[in-house]
Scaffold this motif. Structure first.
Motif, PDB file in Angstrom:
ATOM      1  N   LEU A  92       0.827  -1.203   0.000  1.00  0.00           N
ATOM      2  CA  LEU A  92       0.000   0.000   0.000  1.00  0.00           C
ATOM      3  C   LEU A  92       0.864   1.257   0.000  1.00  0.00           C
ATOM      4  O   LEU A  92       0.489   2.277  -0.607  1.00  0.00           O
ATOM      5  CB  LEU A  92      -0.940  -0.013   1.208  1.00  0.00           C
ATOM      6  CG  LEU A  92      -2.080  -1.036   1.130  1.00  0.00           C
ATOM      7  CD1 LEU A  92      -2.811  -1.127   2.466  1.00  0.00           C
ATOM      8  CD2 LEU A  92      -3.052  -0.684   0.021  1.00  0.00           C
ATOM      9  N   ALA A  93       2.010   1.215   0.667  1.00  0.00           N
ATOM     10  CA  ALA A  93       2.917   2.371   0.660  1.00  0.00           C
ATOM     11  C   ALA A  93       3.428   2.638  -0.756  1.00  0.00           C
ATOM     12  O   ALA A  93       3.521   3.799  -1.189  1.00  0.00           O
ATOM     13  CB  ALA A  93       4.085   2.133   1.609  1.00  0.00           C
ATOM     14  N   ARG A  94       3.763   1.575  -1.511  1.00  0.00           N
ATOM     15  CA  ARG A  94       4.217   1.759  -2.882  1.00  0.00           C
ATOM     16  C   ARG A  94       3.106   2.348  -3.754  1.00  0.00           C
ATOM     17  O   ARG A  94       3.345   3.212  -4.593  1.00  0.00           O
ATOM     18  CB  ARG A  94       4.693   0.428  -3.468  1.00  0.00           C
ATOM     19  CG  ARG A  94       6.071   0.013  -3.001  1.00  0.00           C
ATOM     20  CD  ARG A  94       6.665  -1.055  -3.895  1.00  0.00           C
ATOM     21  NE  ARG A  94       5.855  -2.266  -3.915  1.00  0.00           N
ATOM     22  CZ  ARG A  94       5.999  -3.260  -3.048  1.00  0.00           C
ATOM     23  NH1 ARG A  94       6.912  -3.172  -2.080  1.00  0.00           N
ATOM     24  NH2 ARG A  94       5.255  -4.333  -3.126  1.00  0.00           N
ATOM     25  N   ARG A  95       1.888   1.861  -3.554  1.00  0.00           N
ATOM     26  CA  ARG A  95       0.776   2.397  -4.336  1.00  0.00           C
ATOM     27  C   ARG A  95       0.540   3.867  -3.999  1.00  0.00           C
ATOM     28  O   ARG A  95       0.212   4.671  -4.887  1.00  0.00           O
ATOM     29  CB  ARG A  95      -0.484   1.576  -4.075  1.00  0.00           C
ATOM     30  CG  ARG A  95      -0.376   0.164  -4.634  1.00  0.00           C
ATOM     31  CD  ARG A  95      -1.677  -0.583  -4.499  1.00  0.00           C
ATOM     32  NE  ARG A  95      -1.530  -1.952  -4.977  1.00  0.00           N
ATOM     33  CZ  ARG A  95      -2.526  -2.814  -5.093  1.00  0.00           C
ATOM     34  NH1 ARG A  95      -3.748  -2.431  -4.770  1.00  0.00           N
ATOM     35  NH2 ARG A  95      -2.315  -4.032  -5.534  1.00  0.00           N
ATOM     36  N   ALA A  96       0.698   4.200  -2.736  1.00  0.00           N
ATOM     37  CA  ALA A  96       0.551   5.607  -2.348  1.00  0.00           C
ATOM     38  C   ALA A  96       1.642   6.458  -2.996  1.00  0.00           C
ATOM     39  O   ALA A  96       1.368   7.575  -3.479  1.00  0.00           O
ATOM     40  CB  ALA A  96       0.593   5.738  -0.830  1.00  0.00           C
ATOM     41  N   ASP A  97       2.870   5.934  -3.030  1.00  0.00           N
ATOM     42  CA  ASP A  97       3.970   6.672  -3.669  1.00  0.00           C
ATOM     43  C   ASP A  97       3.710   6.848  -5.164  1.00  0.00           C
ATOM     44  O   ASP A  97       3.947   7.930  -5.729  1.00  0.00           O
ATOM     45  CB  ASP A  97       5.297   5.943  -3.454  1.00  0.00           C
ATOM     46  CG  ASP A  97       5.760   5.998  -1.996  1.00  0.00           C
ATOM     47  OD1 ASP A  97       5.266   6.881  -1.264  1.00  0.00           O
ATOM     48  OD2 ASP A  97       6.604   5.173  -1.622  1.00  0.00           O
ATOM     49  N   ASP A  98       3.236   5.780  -5.819  1.00  0.00           N
ATOM     50  CA  ASP A  98       2.935   5.861  -7.247  1.00  0.00           C
ATOM     51  C   ASP A  98       1.837   6.884  -7.514  1.00  0.00           C
ATOM     52  O   ASP A  98       1.910   7.671  -8.467  1.00  0.00           O
ATOM     53  CB  ASP A  98       2.513   4.492  -7.783  1.00  0.00           C
ATOM     54  CG  ASP A  98       3.656   3.493  -7.784  1.00  0.00           C
ATOM     55  OD1 ASP A  98       4.825   3.931  -7.680  1.00  0.00           O
ATOM     56  OD2 ASP A  98       3.387   2.277  -7.868  1.00  0.00           O
ATOM     57  N   ALA A  99       0.799   6.847  -6.662  1.00  0.00           N
ATOM     58  CA  ALA A  99      -0.305   7.800  -6.841  1.00  0.00           C
ATOM     59  C   ALA A  99       0.168   9.228  -6.612  1.00  0.00           C
ATOM     60  O   ALA A  99      -0.228  10.148  -7.335  1.00  0.00           O
ATOM     61  CB  ALA A  99      -1.445   7.451  -5.883  1.00  0.00           C
ATOM     62  N   ALA A 100       1.034   9.427  -5.620  1.00  0.00           N
ATOM     63  CA  ALA A 100       1.563  10.770  -5.358  1.00  0.00           C
ATOM     64  C   ALA A 100       2.418  11.260  -6.528  1.00  0.00           C
ATOM     65  O   ALA A 100       2.358  12.433  -6.917  1.00  0.00           O
ATOM     66  CB  ALA A 100       2.371  10.764  -4.066  1.00  0.00           C
ATOM     67  N   ARG A 101       3.206  10.346  -7.099  1.00  0.00           N
ATOM     68  CA  ARG A 101       4.037  10.725  -8.243  1.00  0.00           C
ATOM     69  C   ARG A 101       3.171  11.081  -9.452  1.00  0.00           C
ATOM     70  O   ARG A 101       3.423  12.066 -10.143  1.00  0.00           O
ATOM     71  CB  ARG A 101       4.991   9.581  -8.608  1.00  0.00           C
ATOM     72  CG  ARG A 101       5.964   9.937  -9.722  1.00  0.00           C
ATOM     73  CD  ARG A 101       6.996   8.845  -9.951  1.00  0.00           C
ATOM     74  NE  ARG A 101       6.378   7.582 -10.325  1.00  0.00           N
ATOM     75  CZ  ARG A 101       6.266   6.543  -9.509  1.00  0.00           C
ATOM     76  NH1 ARG A 101       6.731   6.617  -8.264  1.00  0.00           N
ATOM     77  NH2 ARG A 101       5.696   5.422  -9.921  1.00  0.00           N
TER      78      ARG A 101
END
Length: 517
Positions: free
Chosen positions: A428-437
């Motif tokens: 979920l942290a990676r998905r959050a990072d991808d969404a933020a990017r």
């Protein structure tokens, strides 16, 4: 006694030698009695007997006394003379002092090897019981576990569940359409309970490496079964955590072990001390689960023995399945106590030599009213029994001895280092990072497009040679041909920006979870 664990015997006014048949030891049992009447010693000699017969044992050490199983008793002990006198009375000629193979475990990793499980192995039912959730909150917990399963996100430790619940709260509208109502209030209540669980030691319980059940079913090279002792003195400060962990372990044995029918001796014997904690305020679904496990796990070669102060602490349907009974003294000071004593007496096969209720009330410390299963699993006649002395140390061992036992354990080093592999939190942290990017890229694109629109607008104004407002009209006269071009370009760009930006914003920070990975 052949194929039996010697329990004790009698003398004047007592019955003959009493032994627990290994063939029927997986038919479960009960050790009951008021505080200070000798339940711990009875548990200790049973553990010794099973170990000597090659049967592994798992028990919880609530007061620290049972650690003495790792050290032999001594003729220099203050109770040596009393032990020898009792052995003479009951005819125990083979008594010797001895130590037994012990493995120490501790959820907190202080007095034994760390013992852990994962949230996925615990499951939503037991976890909801542990956290004392309402029905609505338990429903949301089930939704969270379902989403984790469908999306391939392992739930290993508390931070995995905490991050998943954040996502559930952010996407509750879509989840409510699929699974039913998900209220933010219920999600918040679960998060608060997770914080309480963390403060009680949940971070120590949940994680990897998780306990391998085969490590509590070991035997030593000399053929004796290992006695697994869970340090529970600190754990008892969180009684719900204690009871839920033991129930999880029992359930895992039930789900994992194969059917073996009626073996000549158990594969494992499990002692559940302070059993009333398991049933206090327990929902019916949980009691039904315990009853199912108790009824069926014996065919998998596991015997379960409940230790509690009063037989009334155990529900009647479960009590009826406990064939081997060791009843120490019950006090009958009040009307309620007398009723409980009468009910306890009625569960035994009567002996014409004495009144069972009177015997339960009158037996002293180190004595018990016993009834063991006999041929074809029939309950034996109740007898008054002097319990034999333990061969191991009576009382706790020292810290130095404990450390030496831990260092020599066959599982030394296996569970000491905590692992933190890729799981729901990291995913979920990676998905959050991808969404933020993606959001940052969209914002940059929007700024670039806005700048381009401004440039086109200014170019259109210069080309027309007239003063053109941002709305596309002249301040003093009708808009010219050049202004119309600038307006058309500006409108087209803004329309495209609105559509693209809108779609990106709607996705949300973690909204791509169901829309592909």
């Amino acid at each position: 006694m052949d194929n039996r664990i010697f329990i004790g015997g009698g003398g004047e006014g007592y019955g003959t030698k009493q032994g627990l048949s290994l063939k029927y030891a997986n038919r479960h049992g009960l050790i009951a009695g008021a505080t200070g009447t000798g339940k711990t010693v009875t548990l200790q000699i049973l553990a010794e007997g099973f170990s000597s017969a090659g049967v592994p044992v798992f028990l919880s050490d609530v007061k620290g006394d049972l650690s003495g199983l790792a050290e032999a008793g001594s003729p220099d002990g203050k109770l040596h003379e009393a032990f020898m006198k009792r052995n003479e009375t009951i005819g125990f000629d083979d008594f010797t002092y001895d130590a037994f193979p012990v493995t120490f475990w501790d959820i907190f990793g202080e007095q034994g090897h760390p013992v852990r499980t994962t949230l996925a192995e615990m499951g939503p039912l037991l976890l909801s019981r542990l956290m004392d959730l309402s029905d609505a909150q338990e429903g949301i917990m089930n939704i969270a576990f379902r989403v984790a399963d469908e999306e391939g996100m392992p739930l290993l430790d508390l931070k995995d569940l905490q991050s998943l619940l954040v996502w559930v709260g952010d996407n509750r509208a879509e989840l409510s359409l699929r699974y039913g109502n998900v209220s933010p209030q219920s999600v918040g209540a679960i998060q608060r309970q997770l914080l309480v669980l963390e403060n009680q030691g949940g971070n120590s319980l949940f994680g990897e490496p998780a306990l391998d059940l085969m490590d509590i079913m070991r035997s030593d090279p000399d053929g004796r079964g290992r006695i697994n002792i869970l340090a529970s003195d600190r754990l008892m400060n969180s009684p719900r955590l204690y009871a839920t962990f033991l129930l999880w372990l029992l359930s895992e044995l039930f789900e994992t072990l194969p059917e073996v029918g009626d073996p000549e001796k158990p594969r494992l014997v499990f002692f559940f001390d302070e059993a009333h904690l398991l049933f206090d305020d327990a929902p019916k679904a949980l009691v039904d689960k315990v009853e199912q496990v108790a009824r069926l796990i014996r065919s998998k070669g596991v015997g379960v023995y409940f230790i509690t102060q009063n037989p009334d602490d155990v529900p009647e349907d479960i009590l009826g399945q406990l064939g081997n009974r060791f009843q120490h003294a019950l006090r009958a000071f009040t009307a309620r106590d007398r009723k409980a004593l009468t009910r306890a007496a009625e569960t035994y096969r009567p002996n014409p030599r004495f009144d069972t209720a009177d015997a339960i009330r009158d037996v002293g410390t180190g004595e018990a009213v016993t009834s063991m299963l006999e041929a074809k699993g029939a309950p034996g006649i109740v007898e008054r029994t002097l319990i034999r002395p333990p061969s191991s140390r009576l009382g706790p061992i020292g810290d130095q001895t404990r450390r030496a036992v831990i260092a020599a354990s066959p599982v030394m080093g296996k569970y000491d280092t905590l692992m933190d592999r890729d799981s729901a939190y990291e995913m979920l942290a990676r998905r959050a990072d991808d969404a933020a990017r993606e959001a940052a890229e969209a914002e940059a694109a929007e700024a670039e497009a806005q700048s381009a629109a401004e440039s086109e607008f200014n170019a259109a104004r210069r080309y027309s040679g007239k003063r053109v407002s941002r709305s596309g009209s002249s301040a003093r006269e009708p808009v010219g041909f050049g202004a119309s071009i600038g307006q058309a370009l500006g409108n087209a760009v803004m329309k495209e920006l609105k559509g693209t930006t809108g779609r990106r914003i709607v996705r949300g920070i973690l909204g791509g979870l169901f829309k592909g990975r």
